[in-house]
Design a protein around this motif. Structure first.
Motif, PDB file in Angstrom:
ATOM      1  N   PHE A 136      -2.664  -0.302  -5.419  1.00 16.86           N
ATOM      2  CA  PHE A 136      -1.349  -0.954  -5.429  1.00 16.86           C
ATOM      3  C   PHE A 136      -1.370  -2.282  -4.680  1.00 16.86           C
ATOM      4  N   LEU A 140       4.538   4.660  -6.823  1.00 17.03           N
ATOM      5  CA  LEU A 140       4.335   5.544  -7.970  1.00 17.03           C
ATOM      6  C   LEU A 140       5.630   5.836  -8.709  1.00 17.03           C
ATOM      7  N   GLU A 168       0.803  -1.225   0.000  1.00 16.94           N
ATOM      8  CA  GLU A 168       0.000   0.000   0.000  1.00 16.94           C
ATOM      9  C   GLU A 168       0.840   1.280   0.000  1.00 16.94           C
ATOM     10  N   TRP A 182       1.964   3.745  -1.595  1.00 17.67           N
ATOM     11  CA  TRP A 182       1.765   4.298  -2.920  1.00 17.67           C
ATOM     12  C   TRP A 182       2.719   5.425  -3.259  1.00 17.67           C
ATOM     13  N   ILE A 237      -6.044   4.713  -3.810  1.00 19.98           N
ATOM     14  CA  ILE A 237      -4.747   4.492  -4.421  1.00 19.98           C
ATOM     15  C   ILE A 237      -3.933   3.476  -3.621  1.00 19.98           C
ATOM     16  N   ASN A 238      -4.149   3.444  -2.305  1.00 18.55           N
ATOM     17  CA  ASN A 238      -3.514   2.404  -1.478  1.00 18.55           C
ATOM     18  C   ASN A 238      -4.002   1.028  -1.902  1.00 18.55           C
TER      19      ASN A 238
END
Length: 445
Positions: free
Chosen positions: A416, A220, A214, A216, A412-413
């Motif tokens: 991923f 990224l 998680e 992120w 977004i966590n």
């Protein structure tokens, strides 16, 4: 981004660097100021404004008192005006800022988390300072991760103040026992080093690197390193871009790296459960990505002198992965009656002299430009210099109010983690998250 949790992580970076420099302690009152100006404001500020004052909102725990005092001194010398600094707490700060900006007597200058600027720029609450960018930047190349989120629809609504970011943190003793005596400069070297560390350590609870699924901010970097983006904008509309070939390549590379070198138990967690720093301090992992060495050394003082740092190598030789910058920008309230003075404060805070002597020299934050990084890096310990070097290559998050939704709902966590765990294929996870990005980034606030 400048949520409360991320603010603490960045403050740990600043304090760790300051402690290493033995300059001053962190955590005293201070903060970032915001500045901006309408198109009619003079970039020279008010040359003689004796008897006048401006109100500046600074966030608790960011800039030390000595740092904000240094900014005030330059401003007061240039204008003759005084600064009324008001320290703000992080709880519900965005709501408080929104309320203040809507009133007829807002603070003149505000510190705003870099990725939060679009929240307030979109409704006209922040002054457009585009016309003053060249003067404010003083020939410097501002860091993309700070200035890009503050540039909404091509117009600049805030200027950068400071940043913090991540670099690779490693245990020199564990690395050297595996035969690795120098930090890698390429991705191929990095994975080869981790292979050696993995082969030399067979404990079930040990990993060559701990890289949670998680995480992120760090994940990224692989997307950006492959040339991918979170989203693109065209004709005023944002579109999720994680299904692009470049982004897919970066996501596949990240999954392979995470699955190979970080333990299986890390695939569906963030950095705090378990705490990656505690794992590192306890010798359960040889490597992590972090914003400082401060917590690790506090947890295990015997590690002093045994920790090294380096920017995360790029898949492209000679480069490093672009990083996510957390930090603060400066913005001016549109309703401020003191546009020229607010702009003068902004110019003082972002000036190379103040950035060098105060932002770096006192608080050891990452300064706002690549040139300032190059000119100040040598004053720092090697372990701190690596963070500065990493910050020279950064990418901004989408400059839209809807980005706040992506951070707050933690989608977004999950995105991923879906990839790391294999709950979804890379392609399916990207398709689903792009759909969410399409909705969230274009939603009216």
């Amino acid at each position: 981004m400048h949520t409360r949790a991320h603010k603490r992580a960045l403050s740990a970076f600043a304090c760790g660097a300051v402690m290493a420099l033995t300059v001053t302690a962190c955590g005293s009152g201070g903060g970032n100021a915001g500045g901006g100006a309408t198109g009619s404001a003079s970039s020279s500020g008010a040359a003689s404004a004796a008897g006048k004052s401006i109100t500046v909102w600074l966030m608790d725990g960011d800039l030390s008192t000595k740092d904000s005092d240094a900014i005030n001194a330059v401003f007061e010398k240039a204008t003759g005006a005084k600064v009324n600094v008001q320290i703000q707490e992080w709880d519900n700060i965005n709501t408080k800022i929104s309320t203040a900006l809507a009133q007829d007597n807002p603070p003149d200058v505000l510190e705003i988390g870099n990725t939060d600027v679009p929240l307030f720029a979109a409704n006209g609450a922040l002054s457009d300072i585009t016309a003053h960018r060249a003067d404010l930047s003083a020939g410097q190349t501002w860091l993309s991760g700070l200035v890009d989120p503050a540039t909404v629809d091509g117009k600049l609504y805030a200027a950068p103040l400071f940043a913090g970011n991540r670099a690779v943190v490693y245990n020199k003793t564990i690395w050297s026992r595996a035969g690795v005596t120098a930090p890698p400069t390429t991705m191929a070297q990095f994975t080869a080093d981790l292979d050696k560390i993995k082969a030399a350590n067979h404990a079930a609870d040990f990993s060559p690197i701990y890289f949670p699924g998680e995480y992120w901010y760090a994940a990224l970097q692989f997307v950006w390193d492959a040339g991918g983006q979170l989203a693109t904008q065209s004709g005023g509309k944002w579109t999720g871009a994680l299904e692009s070939p470049a982004a897919q390549q970066g996501l596949q590379a990240w999954k392979a790296f995470q699955n190979t070198y970080s333990p299986a138990a890390s695939r569906n967690v963030d950095t705090t459960a378990p705490d990656e720093r505690a794992l590192f301090a306890g010798g359960k992992t040889a490597t992590i990505l972090d914003t400082s060495l401060n917590t690790e050394l506090k947890d295990n003082p015997s590690l002093k002198g045994q920790i090294g740092t380096f920017p995360f190598p790029s898949a492209t030789a000679g480069k490093t992965q672009p990083v996510f910058l957390g930090g603060s920008d400066l913005a001016i309230a549109t309703k401020s009656p003191n546009q020229d003075l607010a702009l003068a404060y902004l110019k003082a805070a972002t000036s190379p002299a103040v950035q060098t002597s105060a932002i770096v020299g006192i608080d050891a934050w990452t300064p706002v430009s690549t040139q300032l990084i190059d000119s100040t890096k040598s004053s720092l310990p090697d372990t701190s210099a690596a963070f500065f070097e990493a910050a020279k290559t950064s990418v901004g998050t989408p400059a839209t109010p809807g980005w706040a939704t992506i951070e707050s709902d933690k989608s977004i966590n999950t995105f991923f983690a879906d990839i790391a765990t294999g709950r979804k294929t890379v392609a399916q996870a990207a398709k689903d998250f792009d759909t969410h990005l399409d909705q969230a980034l274009n939603a009216s606030q």
